[in-house]
Design a protein around this motif. Structure first.
Motif, PDB file in Angstrom:
ATOM      1  N   ASP A 108      76.724  60.179  89.244  1.00  0.00           N
ATOM      2  CA  ASP A 108      75.363  60.204  89.795  1.00  0.00           C
ATOM      3  C   ASP A 108      74.421  60.801  88.749  1.00  0.00           C
ATOM      4  O   ASP A 108      74.626  61.927  88.283  1.00  0.00           O
ATOM      5  N   GLU A 109      73.403  60.035  88.372  1.00  0.00           N
ATOM      6  CA  GLU A 109      72.499  60.477  87.299  1.00  0.00           C
ATOM      7  C   GLU A 109      71.733  61.744  87.664  1.00  0.00           C
ATOM      8  O   GLU A 109      71.404  62.551  86.794  1.00  0.00           O
ATOM      9  N   LYS A 110      71.440  61.914  88.953  1.00  0.00           N
ATOM     10  CA  LYS A 110      70.636  63.062  89.366  1.00  0.00           C
ATOM     11  C   LYS A 110      71.481  64.328  89.510  1.00  0.00           C
ATOM     12  O   LYS A 110      71.088  65.408  89.085  1.00  0.00           O
ATOM     13  N   THR A 111      72.646  64.187  90.121  1.00  0.00           N
ATOM     14  CA  THR A 111      73.458  65.373  90.410  1.00  0.00           C
ATOM     15  C   THR A 111      74.575  65.597  89.397  1.00  0.00           C
ATOM     16  O   THR A 111      75.176  66.667  89.364  1.00  0.00           O
ATOM     17  N   ASN A 112      74.855  64.556  88.593  1.00  0.00           N
ATOM     18  CA  ASN A 112      75.964  64.602  87.633  1.00  0.00           C
ATOM     19  C   ASN A 112      77.319  64.750  88.321  1.00  0.00           C
ATOM     20  O   ASN A 112      78.289  65.201  87.719  1.00  0.00           O
ATOM     21  N   LYS A 113      77.369  64.365  89.590  1.00  0.00           N
ATOM     22  CA  LYS A 113      78.625  64.421  90.341  1.00  0.00           C
ATOM     23  C   LYS A 113      79.238  63.030  90.436  1.00  0.00           C
ATOM     24  O   LYS A 113      78.539  62.015  90.360  1.00  0.00           O
TER      25      LYS A 113
END
Length: 593
Positions: free
Chosen positions: A445-450
């Motif tokens: 996930d680009e926003k959360t890096n998860k």
């Protein structure tokens, strides 16, 4: 005898000459020639021209009657003279000499004409959808939709599938789009959800021992509208099969789609055996996982060229050192295109938010040379290497884009379409199906890096399940696939994960505990624990199939009663406010706006 008609308005031919007939329909058009009044009478089946003499006592009444009024006429069939034959309609060799008529349904002043396919605003068309549906093109689209669904049902039965209906009131899904919620009167404070798709139910049908299921399934998602997606609801051909591998699903769908598109379109199928393209190859070659294979242009990665010492294009070279990539599109034999062709593409690229579209053309006077704004930055040796990598030849042009990978893919995907349209490379009178396969199970996930599921969380991972490297989840591929036609995704599908322990492991990578899985997917995980067969399926969208067959750009044109862009039904005034009594029954209180 039926008092309303002996024939439809699409029936009459020269064989009916001198017959007494009764017709009923709408006044489609009217032409007053002084002594004669010509009325085009329309029903669901066609148009018949009726003629009335001015000496007929009904002449003045019919002369004043509003278009779209419904009338019943009695008359005699006569053959038209050779110079008045209308070859555009099925009944064009004859006309009806009108003897008498009766008014069945008077029409008041029309908010929009029906006899033409002129474009009107969405608001007018949807508010008066019942009038819009009388218009020839959209009327035929809706009949086409009905025929397509009937054909699919027949074909699926021939393929030994059984049609079952799944619940409309179900539980809310934690995955996917927003649910439409329905309050429960008998269970205050609790809500049903309308199904986004029958996903879990159709898997449960397989667990129940039914081998082949299909349904023309209504699906409900609280999403924003797009040209190829209605807000609120849509229909899909939902199917599932037990004891199958990916290829078994492909065989069924290819059989169906090939027969369907041959039956309802005269356009050519470019591939009867649909090509299979891996997700990674699709993103590299086309910049999208929804490629339009009618377009022959291919994107190539040329990042390594910009690491060479004999390439002096410093803007790109600096970006490459910071992690950007360079990809390009080669156009054949465009060296002699006017400068305006290239300038217009560069201008278009800037309007799309890019810094422009770098390019040069390859020429050969005495030696290989690059002509164009950035050609001077490349040595002869680097040009030869570039030509080798891209299969470019003398006379070709090369367009470059440099950015982060996802940005380059996004931009070159639309640039590929734009260039192909400008060069007239797309054969619009054809259908190009393909399968996109080998999707990654997870993505970052680009926003959360998860790490999150990239596609369908209920899919089976590829390879030996006992040797999966859970420490490198981004390397895990799944038996997930999309079917795409002419750049439009018709459906996603997958071979399902039917092993509970494996499901727990995969969900744990995406941050779900065993308790989370048991709570959010209780029906599914419980059923899989009681002996589940390997199974898989897919669900092509009915609306998008009909869009392609009808050659329409907007899904509204093939949907009988669509909502507008704000998910409102202007004709029925939905959604609407409800009474205080209804709210009290449901134990619901609406907060102040």
């Amino acid at each position: 005898m039926n008092k309303y008609r002996t024939h439809t308005c699409g029936d009459l031919t020269k064989k009916n000459k001198n017959s007494d007939v009764i017709l009923s329909g709408w006044i489609n058009k009217r032409r007053d020639h002084g002594n004669l009044l010509f009325i085009d009478l329309r029903d669901n089946y066609g148009i018949t021209q009726c003629v009335i003499d001015k000496n007929n006592k009904y002449f003045k009444e019919l002369e004043k009657l509003q278009l779209e009024s419904v009338i019943n006429v009695k008359g005699k069939v006569v053959e038209r003279s050779s110079d008045t034959i209308n070859s555009d309609i099925q009944t064009g060799d004859v006309e009806v000499l009108l003897i008498s008529y009766s008014l069945l349904g008077e029409c008041k002043e029309l908010p929009m004409p029906v006899f033409s396919d002129q474009e009107y605003s969405e608001e007018i068309r949807l508010k008066y959808r019942f009038l819009d549906l009388r218009r020839k093109k959209i009327h035929e689209n809706i009949i086409l939709r009905s025929k397509v669904i009937s054909f699919i049902r027949k074909k699926m039965s021939e393929l030994d599938f059984h049609e079952f209906q799944t619940p409309i009131l179900t539980s809310s899904s934690p995955e996917g789009a927003r649910d439409f919620l329905v309050p429960s009167r008998l269970n205050p404070g609790k809500f049903y959800a309308l199904p986004q798709a029958p996903q879990q139910f159709k898997q449960l049908i397989m667990v129940s021992g039914f081998d082949k299921y299909f349904q023309i399934a209504p699906c409900f998602r609280d999403e924003d509208a797009r040209a190829d997606r209605s807000p609120g609801e849509f229909y899909q051909l939902d199917l599932e099969m037990s004891f199958v591998e990916q290829e078994d699903i492909f065989k069924v769908v290819e059989n169906l789609m090939t027969d369907l598109f041959k039956r309802f379109s005269k356009s050519k199928l470019l591939f009867e055996k649909f090509p299979k393209i891996s997700f990674s190859d699709s993103m590299l070659k086309y910049g999208t996982d929804k490629p339009d294979l009618r377009n022959s242009l291919i994107i190539k990665d040329v990042t390594e060229i910009f690491k060479r010492d004999d390439v002096n294009f410093d803007i790109f070279k600096k970006l490459v050192t910071k992690g950007s990539i360079v990809r390009c599109i080669v156009t054949k034999n465009t060296y002699n295109k006017p400068r305006s062709f290239f300038d217009n593409l560069d201008k278009w690229a800037k309007n799309e938010g890019s810094s422009g579209l770098a390019y040069f053309s390859i020429e050969n006077k005495d030696k290989i040379n690059a002509k164009g704004p950035v050609g001077k930055f490349f040595s002869k040796e680097s040009l030869k290497e570039l030509m080798k990598i891209t299969d470019a030849e003398v006379g070709d042009s090369i367009f470059f884009a440099c950015n982060k990978q996802n940005e380059v893919e996004k931009f070159l995907s639309i640039a590929r379409d734009k260039i192909a349209k400008d060069l007239n490379l797309i054969n619009y009178d054809s259908f190009a199906f393909c399968w996109i396969v080998d999707y990654p199970m997870f993505e970052l996930d680009e926003k959360t890096n998860k790490i999150i599921f990239s596609h369908n969380p209920f899919s089976m991972p590829q390879g030996d399940i006992n040797k999966i490297n859970y420490q490198e989840p981004l390397s895990i591929k799944a038996y997930q696939y999309d079917i795409v036609c002419n750049g439009i995704e018709l459906s996603s599908g997958a071979i399902r994960n039917h092993i509970p322990d494996l499901m727990y492991k995969l969900f744990s990578i995406a941050g779900y505990s065993e308790h989370d899985v048991n709570e959010k997917f209780s029906g599914m995980i419980n059923a899989l624990s009681f002996g589940a067969p390997p199974h898989g399926g897919i669900a092509p969208g009915i609306d998008r199939i009909v869009m392609l067959l009808a050659n329409e750009k907007n899904i509204r044109e093939v949907t009988m009663f669509p909502m507008n862009q704000n998910a409102q039904d202007l004709m029925m005034n939905a959604p609407s406010e409800i009474s205080e009594n209804q709210l009290k029954e449901l134990k619901i209180k609406i907060s102040e706006k």
